[in-house]
Design a protein around this motif. Structure first.
Motif, PDB file in Angstrom:
ATOM      1  N   LEU A   1     -15.446  12.228  46.430  1.00  0.00           N
ATOM      2  CA  LEU A   1     -15.966  13.536  46.037  1.00  0.00           C
ATOM      3  C   LEU A   1     -15.925  14.526  47.196  1.00  0.00           C
ATOM      4  N   LEU A   2     -16.175  14.041  48.410  1.00  0.00           N
ATOM      5  CA  LEU A   2     -16.189  14.924  49.570  1.00  0.00           C
ATOM      6  C   LEU A   2     -14.788  15.388  49.967  1.00  0.00           C
ATOM      7  N   VAL A   3     -13.786  14.516  49.832  1.00  0.00           N
ATOM      8  CA  VAL A   3     -12.431  14.874  50.284  1.00  0.00           C
ATOM      9  C   VAL A   3     -11.646  15.634  49.226  1.00  0.00           C
ATOM     10  N   THR A   4     -12.116  15.628  47.983  1.00  0.00           N
ATOM     11  CA  THR A   4     -11.352  16.279  46.914  1.00  0.00           C
ATOM     12  C   THR A   4     -11.056  17.752  47.190  1.00  0.00           C
ATOM     13  N   PRO A   5     -12.021  18.562  47.644  1.00  0.00           N
ATOM     14  CA  PRO A   5     -11.690  19.973  47.901  1.00  0.00           C
ATOM     15  C   PRO A   5     -10.558  20.148  48.911  1.00  0.00           C
ATOM     16  N   ALA A   6     -10.502  19.277  49.919  1.00  0.00           N
ATOM     17  CA  ALA A   6      -9.446  19.384  50.927  1.00  0.00           C
ATOM     18  C   ALA A   6      -8.091  18.988  50.357  1.00  0.00           C
ATOM     19  N   LEU A   7      -8.070  18.083  49.374  1.00  0.00           N
ATOM     20  CA  LEU A   7      -6.802  17.616  48.811  1.00  0.00           C
ATOM     21  C   LEU A   7      -6.108  18.666  47.964  1.00  0.00           C
ATOM     22  N   VAL A   8      -6.824  19.712  47.590  1.00  0.00           N
ATOM     23  CA  VAL A   8      -6.224  20.773  46.783  1.00  0.00           C
ATOM     24  C   VAL A   8      -5.025  21.396  47.498  1.00  0.00           C
ATOM     25  N   ARG A   9      -5.040  21.391  48.823  1.00  0.00           N
ATOM     26  CA  ARG A   9      -3.994  22.062  49.599  1.00  0.00           C
ATOM     27  C   ARG A   9      -2.848  21.138  49.999  1.00  0.00           C
ATOM     28  N   TRP A  10      -2.957  19.874  49.649  1.00  0.00           N
ATOM     29  CA  TRP A  10      -1.943  18.908  50.088  1.00  0.00           C
ATOM     30  C   TRP A  10      -1.078  18.447  48.910  1.00  0.00           C
ATOM     31  N   PRO A  11       0.129  17.933  49.193  1.00  0.00           N
ATOM     32  CA  PRO A  11       1.005  17.433  48.127  1.00  0.00           C
ATOM     33  C   PRO A  11       0.361  16.261  47.380  1.00  0.00           C
ATOM     34  N   PRO A  12       0.808  15.990  46.160  1.00  0.00           N
ATOM     35  CA  PRO A  12       0.205  14.905  45.354  1.00  0.00           C
ATOM     36  C   PRO A  12       0.218  13.546  46.043  1.00  0.00           C
TER      37      PRO A  12
ATOM     38  N   PRO B   1       6.599  13.512  44.447  1.00  0.00           N
ATOM     39  CA  PRO B   1       5.580  13.103  45.428  1.00  0.00           C
ATOM     40  C   PRO B   1       5.162  14.198  46.401  1.00  0.00           C
ATOM     41  N   PHE B   2       6.112  14.981  46.855  1.00  0.00           N
ATOM     42  CA  PHE B   2       5.804  15.990  47.868  1.00  0.00           C
ATOM     43  C   PHE B   2       6.095  17.397  47.355  1.00  0.00           C
ATOM     44  N   GLY B   3       5.856  17.587  46.064  1.00  0.00           N
ATOM     45  CA  GLY B   3       5.998  18.901  45.482  1.00  0.00           C
ATOM     46  C   GLY B   3       4.844  19.803  45.860  1.00  0.00           C
ATOM     47  N   PRO B   4       4.860  21.020  45.379  1.00  0.00           N
ATOM     48  CA  PRO B   4       3.770  21.956  45.706  1.00  0.00           C
ATOM     49  C   PRO B   4       2.431  21.451  45.179  1.00  0.00           C
ATOM     50  N   PRO B   5       1.353  21.714  45.902  1.00  0.00           N
ATOM     51  CA  PRO B   5       0.014  21.268  45.451  1.00  0.00           C
ATOM     52  C   PRO B   5      -0.322  21.867  44.088  1.00  0.00           C
ATOM     53  N   ARG B   6      -0.832  21.031  43.224  1.00  0.00           N
ATOM     54  CA  ARG B   6      -1.267  21.469  41.902  1.00  0.00           C
ATOM     55  C   ARG B   6      -2.689  20.961  41.681  1.00  0.00           C
ATOM     56  N   PRO B   7      -3.657  21.841  41.795  1.00  0.00           N
ATOM     57  CA  PRO B   7      -5.069  21.406  41.718  1.00  0.00           C
ATOM     58  C   PRO B   7      -5.399  20.627  40.447  1.00  0.00           C
ATOM     59  N   THR B   8      -4.768  20.967  39.321  1.00  0.00           N
ATOM     60  CA  THR B   8      -5.103  20.266  38.077  1.00  0.00           C
ATOM     61  C   THR B   8      -4.717  18.792  38.131  1.00  0.00           C
ATOM     62  N   TRP B   9      -3.736  18.454  38.976  1.00  0.00           N
ATOM     63  CA  TRP B   9      -3.343  17.054  39.090  1.00  0.00           C
ATOM     64  C   TRP B   9      -4.467  16.191  39.646  1.00  0.00           C
ATOM     65  N   LEU B  10      -5.373  16.803  40.405  1.00  0.00           N
ATOM     66  CA  LEU B  10      -6.470  16.027  40.974  1.00  0.00           C
ATOM     67  C   LEU B  10      -7.385  15.452  39.899  1.00  0.00           C
ATOM     68  N   LEU B  11      -7.381  16.064  38.700  1.00  0.00           N
ATOM     69  CA  LEU B  11      -8.148  15.499  37.590  1.00  0.00           C
ATOM     70  C   LEU B  11      -7.687  14.080  37.286  1.00  0.00           C
ATOM     71  N   PHE B  12      -6.410  13.823  37.487  1.00  0.00           N
ATOM     72  CA  PHE B  12      -5.847  12.498  37.201  1.00  0.00           C
ATOM     73  C   PHE B  12      -5.786  11.635  38.459  1.00  0.00           C
ATOM     74  N   VAL B  13      -5.255  12.189  39.533  1.00  0.00           N
ATOM     75  CA  VAL B  13      -5.049  11.407  40.750  1.00  0.00           C
ATOM     76  C   VAL B  13      -6.379  10.962  41.362  1.00  0.00           C
TER      77      VAL B  13
ATOM     78  N   LEU C   1      -2.853  10.680  46.361  1.00  0.00           N
ATOM     79  CA  LEU C   1      -2.777   9.292  45.903  1.00  0.00           C
ATOM     80  C   LEU C   1      -2.988   8.327  47.065  1.00  0.00           C
ATOM     81  N   SER C   2      -2.450   8.654  48.231  1.00  0.00           N
ATOM     82  CA  SER C   2      -2.616   7.794  49.410  1.00  0.00           C
ATOM     83  C   SER C   2      -4.079   7.742  49.848  1.00  0.00           C
ATOM     84  N   VAL C   3      -4.769   8.878  49.809  1.00  0.00           N
ATOM     85  CA  VAL C   3      -6.186   8.902  50.170  1.00  0.00           C
ATOM     86  C   VAL C   3      -6.988   8.056  49.192  1.00  0.00           C
TER      87      VAL C   3
END
Length: 411
Positions: free
Chosen positions: A354-365, A308-320, A369-371
């Motif tokens: 769509l607007l918040v996705t770029p900001a989520l790249v820097r945060w844990p998974p 849950p609180f691992g390092p940010p992985r941008p590719t995970w946003l494709l799923f989350v 998911l919470s957003v």
């Protein structure tokens, strides 16, 4: 007299509009298949670049092949009488082929390509010929003949892709699948016979709507299963427990958003349509997107619960995030199909994600998911606010309003 031969195979006005127990049994094979699709997506969690893109393409192709099999079967049992022995045999045979596709799917793009292809072609080529034979001299026997002819055109691409070099499999299978889907969109046209426009098919619209709703629930059930299996297989921690709760809440919100108004009235809309084939064909594509989006979202659950609180992985946003974005887009399309309007609540949710996705790249998974859960909750609340003290409105679909006679005879 000739036209009457085989007519007993067609659905009558008095035939039950509910899905049969055999159809629900048939869906069990697709529970297995969807599980395998989700697993293939989950295996891509650590991939990047071209490897990720190619993996997504392969898995999407396999999903679309499975969806075509399921969709054709749903249309068969909506067009023909499912209590007839020959139709039951066709459904059972299709179920076995789908099960073969499911068990070979994890390595279907590798060493198990041939059995996957053979099972697929048995359904696409042999099944319509069996139905055509059962229809005997009835004029509508030409429709399954068309299906078999077009499937035979694509068959060499499937077989060469299965037997040829691995690097050619994806492009050849993509071309074959494009032929199969294009044929459906065009009505399987043949020289001298023309096309069998799906929009003019006489089908049990209520039955088809129920089958789409059931497949959505199966996909949602798959997401719940993933939540439970992943969480139970991990060492317990408060972080994973929180991810488990948020993932479940997200699935519950997907259910709520789908069935609010439009999803609930899908059965009514298809039942009222003068040409239910038109609305059914459009809704088939919409539900392919909806089911696919739920599977993608479920992969996000697995990745987040694992770390849950691992390092940010941008590719995970494709799923989350990507899965819920696709779901909201498909749900907007469904709203238009049922009411002829664009729902502002889902449009707001879509834009916010769509607007918040770029900001989520820097945060844990877990943050991503919470957003997503928060945005979906906002959509559900806006739906509830709009609907309070308002009676349940009737469907007003702009699709399929015409009667079959206004655009030629029924196919």
């Amino acid at each position: 007299m000739v036209a009457g031969r085989g007519a007993e195979l067609l659905r009558s006005a008095t035939s039950s509009r509910r899905a049969t127990f055999l159809e629900l049994f048939f869906d069990l094979a697709f529970v297995v298949a969807l599980t395998r699709v989700s697993q293939r997506f989950a295996d891509l969690g650590s991939d990047t670049g071209w490897t990720l893109v190619a993996g997504l393409g392969r898995t999407l192709l396999l999903f679309l092949a499975l969806w075509l099999i399921w969709s054709h079967t749903a249309w068969i049992t909506s067009r023909y009488e499912p209590e007839r022995s020959i139709i039951q045999a066709v459904v059972i045979g299709t179920m076995f082929a789908a099960l073969v596709m499911a068990v070979t799917l994890p390595r279907a793009m590798e060493e198990r390509a041939l059995p996957f292809t053979v099972a697929y072609l048995m359904v696409m080529v042999v099944r319509p010929l069996v139905i055509a034979a059962a229809l005997r001299g009835h004029p509508r026997r030409l429709v399954p003949f068309r299906l078999a002819a077009w499937a035979a055109v694509a068959a060499p691409l499937w077989l060469v892709g299965a037997l040829g070099p691995d690097q050619l499999r994806l492009p050849l299978w993509a071309a074959a699948l494009a032929v199969d889907y294009l044929a459906w969109a065009l009505g399987w046209p043949l020289p001298w016979l023309g096309a069998a426009a799906v929009g003019r098919w006489r089908i049990a619209g209520e039955h088809l709507a129920e089958r789409y709703q059931q497949m959505f629930l199966i996909a949602l059930g798959e997401s719940i299963s993933i939540i439970a299996i992943v969480f139970s297989g991990m060492a317990y921690s408060a972080e994973r427990a929180a991810a488990f709760v948020v993932a479940f809440a997200t699935s519950a919100l997907l259910w709520r958003i789908y069935f609010h108004r439009a999803g609930l009235l899908l059965t009514e809309a298809l039942g009222r349509a003068g040409m239910p084939g038109q609305l059914g064909a459009t809704s088939q594509r919409t539900h392919a997107l909806i089911v696919f989006s739920v599977l993608v979202t479920a992969v996000g659950y697995e990745l987040v619960i694992d770390d849950p609180f691992g390092p940010p992985r941008p590719t995970w946003l494709l799923f989350v995030v990507g899965g819920p974005v696709l779901f909201l887009a498909a749900r907007v399309r469904l709203e238009y199909e049922i009411f002829g309007r664009l729902p502002w609540s889902r449009m707001i949710g879509l834009v916010v994600l769509l607007l918040v996705t770029p900001a989520l790249v820097r945060w844990p998974p877990m943050v991503g998911l919470s957003v997503v859960a928060g945005v979906l909750a906002l959509v559900a609340l806006l739906d509830a606010w709009r609907s309070r003290r308002r009676p349940l409105e009737d469907s007003a679909s702009p699709i399929g309003r015409e009667t079959p006679g206004s655009h030629g005879p029924e196919a």
